[in-house]
Write an enzyme that holds these catalytic residues in place. Structure first.
Site, PDB file in Angstrom:
ATOM      1  CG  ASN A 115      -1.799   1.188   1.334  1.00  0.00           C
ATOM      2  OD1 ASN A 115      -1.795   1.958   0.633  1.00  0.00           O
ATOM      3  ND2 ASN A 115      -2.316   1.558   2.622  1.00  0.00           N
ATOM      4  CE  LYS A 121      -0.143   3.438   4.575  1.00  0.00           C
ATOM      5  NZ  LYS A 121      -0.382   3.489   6.174  1.00  0.00           N
ATOM      6  CD  GLU A 130      -3.187   5.800   6.524  1.00  0.00           C
ATOM      7  OE1 GLU A 130      -2.951   5.931   5.432  1.00  0.00           O
ATOM      8  OE2 GLU A 130      -2.552   5.329   7.344  1.00  0.00           O
ATOM      9  CD  GLU A 161      -3.975  -2.188   7.310  1.00  0.00           C
ATOM     10  OE1 GLU A 161      -2.820  -2.568   6.965  1.00  0.00           O
ATOM     11  OE2 GLU A 161      -4.588  -1.431   7.026  1.00  0.00           O
ATOM     12  CB  SER A 191       4.182  -1.345  12.364  1.00  0.00           C
ATOM     13  OG  SER A 191       3.717   0.075  12.582  1.00  0.00           O
ATOM     14  CG  HIS A 245      -6.323   2.126   4.875  1.00  0.00           C
ATOM     15  ND1 HIS A 245      -5.807   3.094   5.906  1.00  0.00           N
ATOM     16  CD2 HIS A 245      -5.070   1.131   4.912  1.00  0.00           C
ATOM     17  CE1 HIS A 245      -4.676   2.696   6.194  1.00  0.00           C
ATOM     18  NE2 HIS A 245      -4.289   1.869   5.610  1.00  0.00           N
ATOM     19  N   GLY A 305       1.541   2.541  11.183  1.00  0.00           N
ATOM     20  CA  GLY A 305       2.752   3.537  11.141  1.00  0.00           C
ATOM     21  C   GLY A 305       2.986   3.928  12.318  1.00  0.00           C
TER      22      GLY A 305
HETATM   23  P1  PGA Z   1       2.296   0.674   7.719  1.00  0.00           P
HETATM   24  O1  PGA Z   1       1.014   0.768   7.129  1.00  0.00           O
HETATM   25  O2  PGA Z   1       2.876  -0.632   7.266  1.00  0.00           O
HETATM   26  O3  PGA Z   1       3.061   1.717   7.342  1.00  0.00           O
HETATM   27  O4  PGA Z   1       2.044   0.902   9.330  1.00  0.00           O
HETATM   28  C1  PGA Z   1      -0.063  -0.127   6.678  1.00  0.00           C
HETATM   29  C2  PGA Z   1      -1.310   0.297   6.302  1.00  0.00           C
HETATM   30  O5  PGA Z   1      -1.611   1.592   6.595  1.00  0.00           O
HETATM   31  O6  PGA Z   1      -2.040  -0.600   5.363  1.00  0.00           O
END
Ligand code: PGA
Length: 250
Positions: free
Chosen positions: A11, A13, A101, A168, A211, A99, A174
């Site tokens: 991903n 982003k 976000e 998740e 993460s 997601h 993050g």
């Molecule tokens: P990250 O993000 O691996 O940077 O924690 C995972 C995600 O948001 O899908």
């Protein structure tokens, strides 16, 4: 878990420009090796790069997905949005929905459900993200929250063959924090039991995200119930992503 049939979803982003496409060369090479013949690698770049990624991975087994889609499938006055039809039209085959976000920017479970329906209608595979916040975890509400997310986001969906669940935890995305592998396994199992009971599917696919990096992959991969990983920042750095893929082979 061996990485046979495992999913590794990158991903990206809101990162990446046209020249970033060259940073997947090593992954393409790796994906062609025998060891990775059954591994499913899916890149989810920003919308602007979908077509370029589709082109770049044309003669490979790597698939391409979008990071979201609009909840309406018809064309319409939704400035700044892209619908599932338009995603399919780029040649992509997957889309992430739900997601955290996007949820924190306003996507409710009901909206996510509409996005799942639109994506499946366009024959896109769906990566449905679920997960609890830190507050919910501290209140012991993890199971309740993820069951509710599954229940509403998958409402009126009869065939889950094209749906992959990505667990998740919001507090893990993050932050560098991950669950203990034992705890992860318990949650993955609960999700699978829920899906098997409610949707009568034999082999639900449940991934972990949050993460994931080239160090903790060795531990996370020990979860018996894991079917793969949704990887954010570590997937944008080619050498780290390659390292993660290689370490996932037992
Ligand atoms: P990250 O993000 O691996 O940077 O924690 C995972 C995600 O948001 O899908």
């Amino acid at each position: 878990m061996t990485n046979n049939n495992m999913y590794f979803i990158a991903n990206w982003k809101m990162f990446g420009k046209l020249s970033s496409i060259n940073s997947i060369n090593k992954v393409i090479k790796l994906s062609k090796s025998n060891e990775f013949s059954k591994t499913k690698i899916i890149y989810c770049p920003p919308y602007t790069l979908l077509k370029d990624f589709v082109q770049k991975t044309k003669k490979t087994k790597i698939s391409i997905g979008a990071q979201d889609c609009h909840y309406e499938n018809n064309y319409g006055p939704f400035t700044g949005s892209i619908n599932a039809k338009q995603i399919k039209n780029t040649g992509a085959n997957y889309t992430i929905v739900g997601h955290s976000e996007k949820r924190s920017a306003g996507d409710t479970n009901i909206i996510v459900n509409k996005k799942v329906i639109c994506s499946l209608r366009e024959k896109l595979n769906v990566i449905l993200c679920i997960g609890e916040t830190l507050k919910e975890k501290q209140k012991g509400m993890t199971t309740k929250i993820i069951n509710k997310q599954l229940e509403i986001c998958l409402k009126n969906i009869k065939d889950l063959k094209k749906v992959i669940i990505a667990y998740e935890p919001v507090w893990s995305i993050g932050t560098g924090k991950v669950l203990k592998v034992e705890d992860l396994n318990v949650i993955l199992k609960k999700i699978k039991i829920f899906l098997k009971k409610k949707y009568k599917i034999k082999n639900p696919k449940v991934l972990y995200g949050g993460s994931v990096n080239s160090k903790n992959i060795l531990i996370l991969n020990k979860a018996n119930e894991i079917n793969g990983f949704l990887i954010g920042s570590a997937s944008q750095k080619e050498n780290i992503f390659v390292d993660i893929l290689k370490k996932s082979i037992n």
